[in-house]
Scaffold this active site. Sequence first.
Site, short mmCIF file in Angstrom:
data_model
loop_
_atom_site.label_atom_id
_atom_site.label_comp_id
_atom_site.label_asym_id
_atom_site.label_seq_id
_atom_site.Cartn_x
_atom_site.Cartn_y
_atom_site.Cartn_z
N CYS A 1 54.24 -6.64 6.99
CA CYS A 1 53.75 -6.09 5.73
C CYS A 1 52.81 -7.10 5.06
O CYS A 1 52.96 -8.31 5.23
CB CYS A 1 54.93 -5.78 4.80
N ARG B 1 55.24 -12.22 -0.06
CA ARG B 1 56.49 -12.96 0.14
C ARG B 1 56.92 -13.04 1.60
O ARG B 1 57.97 -13.62 1.90
CB ARG B 1 57.61 -12.28 -0.69
N CYS C 1 60.74 -3.38 0.26
CA CYS C 1 59.29 -3.18 0.47
C CYS C 1 58.75 -2.19 -0.57
O CYS C 1 59.24 -1.06 -0.70
CB CYS C 1 59.04 -2.66 1.88
N ASP D 1 52.81 -7.87 2.07
CA ASP D 1 53.53 -8.49 0.95
C ASP D 1 53.42 -10.02 0.98
O ASP D 1 53.68 -10.65 2.00
CB ASP D 1 55.01 -8.06 1.02
N HIS E 1 60.41 -5.61 5.74
CA HIS E 1 61.21 -6.45 4.83
C HIS E 1 61.93 -5.55 3.83
O HIS E 1 61.42 -4.49 3.45
CB HIS E 1 60.34 -7.48 4.10
CO CO Z 1 56.23 -4.45 2.02
#
Ligand code: CO
Length: 210
Positions: A42, A46, A101, A44, A98
């Site tokens: 992803c 993080r 999400c 993202d 994750h």
């Molecule tokens: Co995500």
Amino acid sequence: MKSLSSLLKSNKNWAKKIETTNPGFFEQLATQQSPEILWIGCSDSRVPANQIVGLDPGDVFVHRNVANIVNQTDLNCLSVIQYAVEMLRVKHVIVVGHYGCGGVHAALHNENNGLIDNWLRNIKDTYTEHNDELNKITNEEQKVDRLCELNVIKQVHNVCQTTVVQEAWSKQQNLTVHGWVYGIKDGLIKDLNVSISSNKKTDSIYHINN
Ligand code: CO
């Protein structure tokens, strides 16, 4: 957030530190890359691929998009898979989702998010395939997290169904596709144990015979 000039300064320090501990590291890496892993994760912030599994530059080929989706009409993702499998000859493709999400959370609801709702439609399809199981989960966070896992499993199959992976397996190339989910709350990865390394676990309609 740090200023951009401090990022450039930090980059200089980082490169210097690596070169000090491992002289010639960048010069050697500049001539070739031979990663054994393709990471599909992803976007993202993080979930940085190399960092969370302790890998150095050169160790992992990476593709990231919102909610780690492998769509059969996404030329970007398909081209990454082709290059990784055919040219770099990676041994592992790992789809890494994750928990928590945002893309999966948005797909579970009916808000109008504009263009991205077309992309998240892939996850809504997975939801409808599993809505009996998911509708039994009353805790919202747990429901999102389970759909995060189901989305990863779906994308593992989507990778296996690509012409690139099918051709690799038909030529007996050593290649395994895995599904993992990363916990942003504890930094730990869960292996979903859905690894596939041959055509035996893919429906015959997707097979390619050379
Ligand atoms: Co995500």
